[in-house]
Write a protein that holds these residues in place. Structure first.
Motif, PDB file in Angstrom:
ATOM      1  N   SER A  20      41.331  38.179  50.077  1.00 54.14           N
ATOM      2  CA  SER A  20      41.010  36.934  50.561  1.00 54.14           C
ATOM      3  C   SER A  20      40.557  35.657  49.950  1.00 54.14           C
ATOM      4  CB  SER A  20      39.633  37.225  51.664  1.00 54.14           C
ATOM      5  OG  SER A  20      39.497  35.872  52.542  1.00 54.14           O
ATOM      6  N   LYS A  21      39.542  35.981  48.773  1.00 57.02           N
ATOM      7  CA  LYS A  21      39.185  34.975  47.957  1.00 57.02           C
ATOM      8  C   LYS A  21      40.534  34.338  47.142  1.00 57.02           C
ATOM      9  CE  LYS A  21      34.257  36.189  47.730  1.00 57.02           C
ATOM     10  NZ  LYS A  21      33.529  37.011  46.723  1.00 57.02           N
ATOM     11  N   ALA A  22      41.350  35.387  46.726  1.00 53.18           N
ATOM     12  CA  ALA A  22      42.265  35.057  45.786  1.00 53.18           C
ATOM     13  C   ALA A  22      43.371  34.417  46.613  1.00 53.18           C
ATOM     14  CB  ALA A  22      42.822  36.334  45.191  1.00 53.18           C
ATOM     15  N   ALA A  23      43.649  34.716  47.760  1.00 53.69           N
ATOM     16  CA  ALA A  23      44.735  34.012  48.674  1.00 53.69           C
ATOM     17  C   ALA A  23      44.324  32.552  48.882  1.00 53.69           C
ATOM     18  CB  ALA A  23      44.933  34.760  50.015  1.00 53.69           C
ATOM     19  N   LYS A  24      42.838  32.591  49.309  1.00 53.25           N
ATOM     20  CA  LYS A  24      42.360  31.097  49.662  1.00 53.25           C
ATOM     21  C   LYS A  24      42.297  30.181  48.322  1.00 53.25           C
ATOM     22  CE  LYS A  24      39.301  32.646  53.412  1.00 53.25           C
ATOM     23  NZ  LYS A  24      37.961  32.914  53.736  1.00 53.25           N
ATOM     24  N   MET A  25      42.018  30.608  47.066  1.00 50.67           N
ATOM     25  CA  MET A  25      42.164  30.072  45.838  1.00 50.67           C
ATOM     26  C   MET A  25      43.609  29.570  45.547  1.00 50.67           C
ATOM     27  SD  MET A  25      40.520  28.785  43.209  1.00 50.67           S
ATOM     28  CE  MET A  25      38.918  29.758  43.008  1.00 50.67           C
ATOM     29  N   GLY A  26      44.485  30.457  45.998  1.00 46.90           N
ATOM     30  CA  GLY A  26      45.920  30.181  45.759  1.00 46.90           C
ATOM     31  C   GLY A  26      46.389  28.881  46.583  1.00 46.90           C
ATOM     32  N   LEU A  48      49.746  26.947  37.461  1.00 48.93           N
ATOM     33  CA  LEU A  48      49.983  27.672  38.690  1.00 48.93           C
ATOM     34  C   LEU A  48      50.081  29.339  38.098  1.00 48.93           C
ATOM     35  CD1 LEU A  48      51.813  25.620  40.968  1.00 48.93           C
ATOM     36  CD2 LEU A  48      49.573  26.428  41.101  1.00 48.93           C
ATOM     37  N   ILE A  49      51.107  29.416  36.902  1.00 49.74           N
ATOM     38  CA  ILE A  49      51.258  30.793  36.373  1.00 49.74           C
ATOM     39  C   ILE A  49      50.131  31.546  35.910  1.00 49.74           C
ATOM     40  CG2 ILE A  49      52.379  31.698  34.261  1.00 49.74           C
ATOM     41  CD1 ILE A  49      54.893  29.895  34.782  1.00 49.74           C
ATOM     42  N   GLN A  50      49.297  30.653  35.205  1.00 48.68           N
ATOM     43  CA  GLN A  50      47.999  31.130  34.881  1.00 48.68           C
ATOM     44  C   GLN A  50      47.034  31.797  36.029  1.00 48.68           C
ATOM     45  OE1 GLN A  50      46.503  27.971  32.190  1.00 48.68           O
ATOM     46  NE2 GLN A  50      47.512  28.523  30.798  1.00 48.68           N
ATOM     47  N   GLY A  51      47.056  30.782  36.890  1.00 43.65           N
ATOM     48  CA  GLY A  51      46.355  31.280  38.170  1.00 43.65           C
ATOM     49  C   GLY A  51      46.697  32.649  38.740  1.00 43.65           C
ATOM     50  N   ASN A  52      48.195  32.883  38.895  1.00 44.16           N
ATOM     51  CA  ASN A  52      48.832  33.722  39.710  1.00 44.16           C
ATOM     52  C   ASN A  52      48.564  35.108  38.426  1.00 44.16           C
ATOM     53  OD1 ASN A  52      50.520  33.469  42.222  1.00 44.16           O
ATOM     54  ND2 ASN A  52      50.756  31.788  40.958  1.00 44.16           N
ATOM     55  N   THR A  53      48.670  34.697  37.233  1.00 41.30           N
ATOM     56  CA  THR A  53      48.471  35.983  36.414  1.00 41.30           C
ATOM     57  C   THR A  53      46.867  36.528  36.376  1.00 41.30           C
ATOM     58  OG1 THR A  53      50.026  35.025  34.963  1.00 41.30           O
ATOM     59  CG2 THR A  53      48.513  36.625  33.829  1.00 41.30           C
ATOM     60  N   ILE A  87      54.854  34.164  39.940  1.00 41.37           N
ATOM     61  CA  ILE A  87      55.110  33.772  38.497  1.00 41.37           C
ATOM     62  C   ILE A  87      56.602  33.620  38.105  1.00 41.37           C
ATOM     63  CG2 ILE A  87      54.728  34.607  36.078  1.00 41.37           C
ATOM     64  CD1 ILE A  87      52.084  36.163  37.397  1.00 41.37           C
ATOM     65  N   GLU A  88      57.408  34.445  38.457  1.00 38.77           N
ATOM     66  CA  GLU A  88      58.816  34.392  38.188  1.00 38.77           C
ATOM     67  C   GLU A  88      59.476  32.979  38.815  1.00 38.77           C
ATOM     68  OE1 GLU A  88      60.626  36.204  36.194  1.00 38.77           O
ATOM     69  OE2 GLU A  88      58.548  37.202  35.799  1.00 38.77           O
ATOM     70  N   LYS A  89      58.926  32.335  39.872  1.00 40.26           N
ATOM     71  CA  LYS A  89      59.607  31.181  40.383  1.00 40.26           C
ATOM     72  C   LYS A  89      58.992  30.060  39.419  1.00 40.26           C
ATOM     73  CE  LYS A  89      61.803  28.783  43.230  1.00 40.26           C
ATOM     74  NZ  LYS A  89      63.185  28.653  43.325  1.00 40.26           N
ATOM     75  N   MET A  90      57.883  29.997  39.178  1.00 39.95           N
ATOM     76  CA  MET A  90      57.225  28.682  38.390  1.00 39.95           C
ATOM     77  C   MET A  90      57.759  29.051  37.083  1.00 39.95           C
ATOM     78  SD  MET A  90      55.215  26.883  40.109  1.00 39.95           S
ATOM     79  CE  MET A  90      56.365  26.999  41.290  1.00 39.95           C
ATOM     80  N   LYS A  91      58.366  30.099  36.598  1.00 38.05           N
ATOM     81  CA  LYS A  91      58.781  30.082  35.160  1.00 38.05           C
ATOM     82  C   LYS A  91      60.185  29.248  35.035  1.00 38.05           C
ATOM     83  CE  LYS A  91      57.828  34.552  33.742  1.00 38.05           C
ATOM     84  NZ  LYS A  91      58.243  36.078  33.264  1.00 38.05           N
TER      85      LYS A  91
END
Length: 144
Positions: A14-20, A97-102, A137-141
């Motif tokens: 939940s926290k990660a989804a909200k952060m995203g 965004l890649i860093q956050g998703n990673t 991550i793949e999409k942001m690349k």
């Protein structure tokens, strides 16, 4: 299975989804590229779907998700503002965004690996969330 571990896992998702979602909302106004805006809109909706699934699962336990402390939200907002002050390019925003998703992917994989006996529905959400972050991550690349 211990309900506490399931609730802990759900809270982390939940926290990660909200952060995203918050991170995407912080950068959207800085983006001019329509393809990137569309990609982020898709990601925002995906985080929303994950959050809905988490909330439904919380209902089965008669609980509600914890909210991230305001301090964490402010630090995230400030970090993104500072990070994009000098460079608002697609490449730089994609990198953030890649860093956050990673970071989220690492945490979700740890939860998967360290909690093999979590409830099946909880594990399903966790696996889907992990796969979703990999897709992001793949999409942001493409924008690097």
């Amino acid at each position: 299975m211990d309900d506490n571990i399931n609730l802990t896992i759900l809270n982390e998702i939940s926290k990660a989804a909200k952060m995203g979602m918050e991170s995407i909302s912080y950068v959207t106004d800085k983006i001019e590229d329509e393809n990137m805006k569309e990609s982020l809109s898709f990601q925002y909706a995906g985080y929303g779907k994950i959050a809905e699934r988490v909330n439904k699962q919380f209902d089965t336990y008669g609980e509600i998700p914890d909210d991230s402390p305001m301090k964490d939200k402010m630090m995230s907002w400030m970090g993104i503002q500072m990070n994009t002050m000098m460079d608002k390019s697609n490449s730089h925003i994609a990198e953030i965004l890649i860093q956050g998703n990673t970071m989220g992917l690492i945490e979700s994989r740890k939860l998967i690996n360290h909690n093999p006996h979590a409830d099946g529905d909880v594990k399903s959400i966790l696996h889907d969330f992990s796969a979703f972050q990999e897709e992001n991550i793949e999409k942001m690349k493409e924008f690097l």
